[in-house]
Write an enzyme that holds these catalytic residues in place. Sequence first.
Site, PDB file in Angstrom:
ATOM      1  N   ASN A  57      -9.472   0.461   8.438  1.00 15.52           N
ATOM      2  CA  ASN A  57     -10.797   0.179   8.976  1.00 15.52           C
ATOM      3  C   ASN A  57     -11.039  -0.161  10.640  1.00 15.52           C
ATOM      4  O   ASN A  57     -12.023  -0.106  11.261  1.00 15.52           O
ATOM      5  CB  ASN A  57     -11.850  -0.838   8.157  1.00 15.52           C
ATOM      6  CG  ASN A  57     -12.116  -0.703   6.628  1.00 15.52           C
ATOM      7  OD1 ASN A  57     -11.484   0.558   6.272  1.00 15.52           O
ATOM      8  ND2 ASN A  57     -12.764  -1.528   6.088  1.00 15.52           N
ATOM      9  N   HIS A  75      -4.752   5.955  -0.601  1.00 15.30           N
ATOM     10  CA  HIS A  75      -5.303   5.865   0.661  1.00 15.30           C
ATOM     11  C   HIS A  75      -4.250   6.118   1.811  1.00 15.30           C
ATOM     12  O   HIS A  75      -4.885   5.967   2.866  1.00 15.30           O
ATOM     13  CB  HIS A  75      -6.060   4.392   0.733  1.00 15.30           C
ATOM     14  CG  HIS A  75      -7.380   4.290   1.546  1.00 15.30           C
ATOM     15  ND1 HIS A  75      -8.098   5.557   1.668  1.00 15.30           N
ATOM     16  CD2 HIS A  75      -7.793   3.412   1.920  1.00 15.30           C
ATOM     17  CE1 HIS A  75      -9.100   5.130   2.501  1.00 15.30           C
ATOM     18  NE2 HIS A  75      -9.187   3.912   2.695  1.00 15.30           N
ATOM     19  N   ASN A 129     -13.902   5.201   6.119  1.00 15.46           N
ATOM     20  CA  ASN A 129     -14.057   4.178   6.963  1.00 15.46           C
ATOM     21  C   ASN A 129     -12.877   4.268   8.255  1.00 15.46           C
ATOM     22  O   ASN A 129     -13.364   3.898   9.434  1.00 15.46           O
ATOM     23  CB  ASN A 129     -13.775   2.817   6.296  1.00 15.46           C
ATOM     24  CG  ASN A 129     -15.058   2.408   5.329  1.00 15.46           C
ATOM     25  OD1 ASN A 129     -16.098   2.772   5.689  1.00 15.46           O
ATOM     26  ND2 ASN A 129     -14.546   1.560   4.405  1.00 15.46           N
ATOM     27  N   TYR A 147       0.754  -1.274   0.004  1.00 16.41           N
ATOM     28  CA  TYR A 147      -0.007  -0.002  -0.215  1.00 16.41           C
ATOM     29  C   TYR A 147       0.925   1.278  -0.032  1.00 16.41           C
ATOM     30  O   TYR A 147       0.424   2.511  -0.117  1.00 16.41           O
ATOM     31  CB  TYR A 147      -0.982   0.026   1.176  1.00 16.41           C
ATOM     32  CG  TYR A 147      -1.663  -1.102   1.267  1.00 16.41           C
ATOM     33  CD1 TYR A 147      -2.870  -1.383   0.393  1.00 16.41           C
ATOM     34  CD2 TYR A 147      -1.649  -2.427   2.169  1.00 16.41           C
ATOM     35  CE1 TYR A 147      -3.880  -2.409   0.419  1.00 16.41           C
ATOM     36  CE2 TYR A 147      -2.543  -3.353   2.059  1.00 16.41           C
ATOM     37  CZ  TYR A 147      -3.496  -3.328   1.325  1.00 16.41           C
ATOM     38  OH  TYR A 147      -4.407  -4.587   1.379  1.00 16.41           O
ATOM     39  N   TYR A 172      -4.811  -1.796   9.766  1.00  9.56           N
ATOM     40  CA  TYR A 172      -5.472  -1.507   8.683  1.00  9.56           C
ATOM     41  C   TYR A 172      -6.480  -0.379   8.901  1.00  9.56           C
ATOM     42  O   TYR A 172      -6.841  -0.062   9.961  1.00  9.56           O
ATOM     43  CB  TYR A 172      -5.902  -2.776   8.112  1.00  9.56           C
ATOM     44  CG  TYR A 172      -5.091  -3.510   7.595  1.00  9.56           C
ATOM     45  CD1 TYR A 172      -4.702  -3.487   6.052  1.00  9.56           C
ATOM     46  CD2 TYR A 172      -4.550  -4.692   8.287  1.00  9.56           C
ATOM     47  CE1 TYR A 172      -3.668  -4.292   5.724  1.00  9.56           C
ATOM     48  CE2 TYR A 172      -3.608  -5.578   7.692  1.00  9.56           C
ATOM     49  CZ  TYR A 172      -3.038  -5.299   6.445  1.00  9.56           C
ATOM     50  OH  TYR A 172      -2.086  -6.463   6.152  1.00  9.56           O
TER      51      TYR A 172
END
Length: 243
Positions: A113, A66, A159, A61, A111
């Site tokens: 969320n 994000h 989120n 990532y 992560y």
Amino acid sequence: MLHAVYAPKSCSISYSRIPCYQKPLAPTRLRVSVSLPEPNGVKVEFTPWLIVGLGNPGNKYHGTRHNVGFEMIDRVSQEEGIVLNTIQSKALIGIGSIGEVPVVLAKPQAYMNFSGESVGPLAAYYQVPLRHILLVYDEMSLPNGILRLQPKGGHGHHNGMKSVMEHLNGRRDFPRFCIGIGNPPGTMDMKAYLLQKFSDTERKQVDAALDQGVAAVRTVVLEGFGSRISRFNIGQKYKYHKV
């Protein structure tokens, strides 16, 4: 060894609204201190700040849209000399100061969320009041590279922010630093867009924004949400407009 910065005068406070779900491994605490007048007339409050960048851990990532929250924390870490070298409450953290104000930088590692699983316990452990919890994250409603600082707000269907608010007992009156990444083009899937790396042009815009963001973070920590932040937001809103 971790080092916390202390102001000349200090007094402890409690922050009982946030439950501490996990006993941290490193028993380092920051003290909450009084406000002292500065020679230039600006009152500096020595209450600790918790500055949290939202993102996903792992090389997969790195550099994606994000994860710009992580990138801002890395940039602040480099510029202020605050080393991120400890795992506490499922987050990679660093303890140091901006000016004379103690700060904790954090990158949750559970992560996006589940970001709140780090923010809630860290805020409770270091006795950080809501007004000094600064969340840094990507925002699709802003054009790429545009920044916005706000003293409070909603989750905006993000989120990570939903998770943080849930672990702050539903409270929303904490600061947030939004980094614009723009909307997906055409009918592109939103998740695919968020996990995609920036184009060369977009990358240059984001890198420039991160440089501007470090100065803005410093201003918020040292001066709060005053006239300088208002001017910063206006300047960001129109920075791509040619006169």
